[in-house]
Design a protein around this motif. Structure first.
Motif, PDB file in Angstrom:
ATOM      1  N   TYR A 134      52.072  26.181  32.149  1.00 31.44           N
ATOM      2  CA  TYR A 134      51.634  26.994  33.160  1.00 31.44           C
ATOM      3  C   TYR A 134      51.676  26.259  34.647  1.00 31.44           C
ATOM      4  O   TYR A 134      51.010  25.232  34.773  1.00 31.44           O
ATOM      5  N   GLN A 135      52.623  26.742  35.366  1.00 30.72           N
ATOM      6  CA  GLN A 135      52.824  26.313  36.840  1.00 30.72           C
ATOM      7  C   GLN A 135      51.907  26.858  37.709  1.00 30.72           C
ATOM      8  O   GLN A 135      51.727  28.116  37.879  1.00 30.72           O
ATOM      9  N   ALA A 136      51.202  25.868  38.221  1.00 29.49           N
ATOM     10  CA  ALA A 136      49.948  26.436  39.264  1.00 29.49           C
ATOM     11  C   ALA A 136      50.338  26.041  40.421  1.00 29.49           C
ATOM     12  O   ALA A 136      50.438  24.596  40.743  1.00 29.49           O
ATOM     13  N   ASP A 137      50.360  27.007  41.651  1.00 34.35           N
ATOM     14  CA  ASP A 137      50.385  26.384  42.815  1.00 34.35           C
ATOM     15  C   ASP A 137      49.222  26.627  43.760  1.00 34.35           C
ATOM     16  O   ASP A 137      49.168  26.227  44.908  1.00 34.35           O
ATOM     17  N   ASP A 138      47.987  27.175  43.121  1.00 34.33           N
ATOM     18  CA  ASP A 138      46.863  27.370  43.758  1.00 34.33           C
ATOM     19  C   ASP A 138      45.731  27.187  42.727  1.00 34.33           C
ATOM     20  O   ASP A 138      46.071  27.385  41.584  1.00 34.33           O
ATOM     21  N   SER A 139      44.634  27.303  43.271  1.00 35.48           N
ATOM     22  CA  SER A 139      43.348  27.479  42.342  1.00 35.48           C
ATOM     23  C   SER A 139      43.174  28.591  41.578  1.00 35.48           C
ATOM     24  O   SER A 139      42.719  28.712  40.371  1.00 35.48           O
ATOM     25  N   ASN A 140      43.872  29.906  42.177  1.00 36.97           N
ATOM     26  CA  ASN A 140      43.849  31.137  41.402  1.00 36.97           C
ATOM     27  C   ASN A 140      44.658  31.020  40.207  1.00 36.97           C
ATOM     28  O   ASN A 140      44.236  31.409  39.163  1.00 36.97           O
ATOM     29  N   ALA A 141      45.951  30.316  40.390  1.00 35.67           N
ATOM     30  CA  ALA A 141      46.781  30.177  39.275  1.00 35.67           C
ATOM     31  C   ALA A 141      46.423  29.177  38.208  1.00 35.67           C
ATOM     32  O   ALA A 141      46.487  29.534  36.950  1.00 35.67           O
ATOM     33  N   ILE A 142      45.464  28.046  38.374  1.00 34.79           N
ATOM     34  CA  ILE A 142      44.944  27.174  37.475  1.00 34.79           C
ATOM     35  C   ILE A 142      44.092  28.056  36.759  1.00 34.79           C
ATOM     36  O   ILE A 142      43.748  27.826  35.603  1.00 34.79           O
ATOM     37  N   ALA A 143      42.824  28.772  37.495  1.00 36.94           N
ATOM     38  CA  ALA A 143      42.078  29.799  36.924  1.00 36.94           C
ATOM     39  C   ALA A 143      42.733  30.717  35.648  1.00 36.94           C
ATOM     40  O   ALA A 143      42.071  30.786  34.806  1.00 36.94           O
ATOM     41  N   ALA A 144      43.676  31.285  36.354  1.00 31.66           N
ATOM     42  CA  ALA A 144      44.281  32.371  35.320  1.00 31.66           C
ATOM     43  C   ALA A 144      44.975  31.583  34.090  1.00 31.66           C
ATOM     44  O   ALA A 144      44.860  32.248  33.215  1.00 31.66           O
ATOM     45  N   ALA A 145      45.322  30.484  34.336  1.00 33.52           N
ATOM     46  CA  ALA A 145      46.035  29.743  33.291  1.00 33.52           C
ATOM     47  C   ALA A 145      44.893  29.279  32.307  1.00 33.52           C
ATOM     48  O   ALA A 145      45.251  29.490  31.103  1.00 33.52           O
ATOM     49  N   MET A 146      43.893  28.897  32.606  1.00 35.78           N
ATOM     50  CA  MET A 146      42.800  28.487  31.685  1.00 35.78           C
ATOM     51  C   MET A 146      42.085  29.852  31.192  1.00 35.78           C
ATOM     52  O   MET A 146      41.759  29.734  29.921  1.00 35.78           O
ATOM     53  N   ALA A 147      42.072  31.041  31.853  1.00 33.41           N
ATOM     54  CA  ALA A 147      41.708  32.298  31.185  1.00 33.41           C
ATOM     55  C   ALA A 147      42.526  32.599  30.001  1.00 33.41           C
ATOM     56  O   ALA A 147      42.230  33.053  29.095  1.00 33.41           O
ATOM     57  N   GLU A 148      43.965  32.450  30.260  1.00 31.78           N
ATOM     58  CA  GLU A 148      44.806  32.884  29.227  1.00 31.78           C
ATOM     59  C   GLU A 148      44.656  32.049  28.017  1.00 31.78           C
ATOM     60  O   GLU A 148      44.719  32.387  26.956  1.00 31.78           O
ATOM     61  N   ILE A 149      44.602  30.489  28.141  1.00 31.88           N
ATOM     62  CA  ILE A 149      44.420  29.551  27.049  1.00 31.88           C
ATOM     63  C   ILE A 149      43.067  29.946  26.397  1.00 31.88           C
ATOM     64  O   ILE A 149      43.225  30.216  25.102  1.00 31.88           O
ATOM     65  N   ASP A 150      42.066  30.232  27.166  1.00 32.78           N
ATOM     66  CA  ASP A 150      40.917  30.832  26.731  1.00 32.78           C
ATOM     67  C   ASP A 150      40.960  31.916  25.618  1.00 32.78           C
ATOM     68  O   ASP A 150      40.573  32.111  24.585  1.00 32.78           O
ATOM     69  N   ARG A 151      42.025  32.878  26.001  1.00 38.95           N
ATOM     70  CA  ARG A 151      42.082  34.051  25.334  1.00 38.95           C
ATOM     71  C   ARG A 151      42.907  33.792  24.197  1.00 38.95           C
ATOM     72  O   ARG A 151      42.656  34.202  22.744  1.00 38.95           O
TER      73      ARG A 151
END
Length: 334
Positions: free
Chosen positions: A270-287
């Motif tokens: 999960y490549q994250a350039d900002d906080s929204n991308a990190i939140a989206a990555a964690m949300a996908e891992i959660d699912r």
């Protein structure tokens, strides 16, 4: 309900609770003819009650001293989640803020240190997964196990908050950290999905021996690997390209990603350039990590001595009330 006693030898003193049933010499009344005494059913009932309260007070005290309770046990239940070991990069680069430099960033990361944003988002991730078993490890020069596997999310939250103290070291030894993380799963019986969640803004050039040990450990322990790569800016390597095919002579981030892609176990970047991308990555891992999980909970011993003391205290209060009524009746007849 199974009971045990912390001090079972005290139970040998329980016959002392029968002492109030013994007649005292001063309780003897001398009359020439007992038949002349009037019937006193109330007095007889009060006498029985008084002795019963005294016996119960002594028995309750002795039972409390024996320490009755329910022994501790290990309970098994089934939930949904995973065993997640969070491997957080604590190198000094994580303390820096992300600068835009023309990159379309969003959210907080343009203004706050990466470590702070990651810490807050990891805290939200942990709080949303009550059935997971979390472990928390940090690394820079050496890996440091902060919290072994636990179901107590507040402990993990406290460890995350503690990473705000001080600054990290300049080195990032990813190989040692991964091997230490894999070793944390080794003594545990397999009960469901296992995940190592790496949160880092850097990579590593791993030697062949380290790569071999990491590959074998992940396969043996059945561990999936997720890497949230916190990209530091436009000059940082872009891992979402075909450059990282299989060339270990590339930069550390690209080389590490190329190695992870050769693993025989599940791996996701999960490549994250900002906080929204990190939140989206964690949300996908959660699912994704929502599989049946066998959970073993150790229940501590429950002490019931307090209930025995409470009964003894109530009986003593009854005896005091009985004695107060006796004094009032004697004063009235005096």
């Amino acid at each position: 309900m199974r009971l045990d006693f912390a001090q079972p030898w005290v139970l040998a003193l329980l016959p002392l609770a029968l002492l109030p049933l013994l007649r005292r010499r001063r309780d003897t009344l001398r009359f020439s003819c007992i038949a002349w005494l009037p019937a006193d059913p109330v007095g007889r009932a009060l006498g029985v009650l008084w002795r019963s309260l005294a016996c119960a007070a002594l028995a309750g005290t002795l039972l409390g001293l024996a320490g009755p309770g329910q022994p501790g046990a290990q309970l098994q239940r089934t939930g949904r989640g995973a065993e997640v070991l969070i491997l957080l990069d604590r190198s000094s680069s994580m303390d820096a803020s992300v600068h835009t430099n023309g990159l379309q960033t969003a959210g907080r990361m343009s203004h706050e240190p990466k470590a702070q944003v990651v810490r807050e988002l990891l805290g939200e991730f942990v709080s949303k997964r009550p059935d997971d078993r979390f472990a928390f490890m940090t690394f820079s020069t050496v890996p440091i196990m902060a919290v072994p596997f636990t179901h107590k999310s507040d402990t993990v939250q406290a460890a995350l908050a503690a990473t705000a103290i001080g600054r990290g070291l300049p080195e990032t030894r990813m190989g040692d950290a991964l091997l230490a993380a894999i070793d944390e799963f080794a003594p545990r019986s397999y009960s469901g999905s296992r995940v190592i969640l790496i949160v880092s803004d850097g990579g590593a050039q791993l030697d062949e021996a380290t790569r071999r040990r990491i590959r074998a450990g992940l396969a043996h322990e059945k561990i999936a690997l997720y890497w949230i790569y916190v990209r530091s800016g436009p000059n940082a390597p872009n891992l979402d390209t075909d450059e990282a095919a299989n060339a270990y002579g590339l930069g550390e981030e690209l080389a590490l990603h190329a190695f992870f892609k050769t693993l025989g176990t599940p791996y996701r970047l999960y490549q994250a350039d900002d906080s929204n991308a990190i939140a989206a990555a964690m949300a996908e891992i959660d699912r994704q990590q929502n599989f049946p999980l066998t959970i073993y909970e150790r229940v501590p011993r429950r002490d019931h001595a307090g209930a025995c003391y409470l009964v003894a205290l109530a009986c003593c209060a009854g005896l005091l009330a009985f004695r107060a009524l006796q004094w009032q009746s004697w004063e009235a007849t005096a």
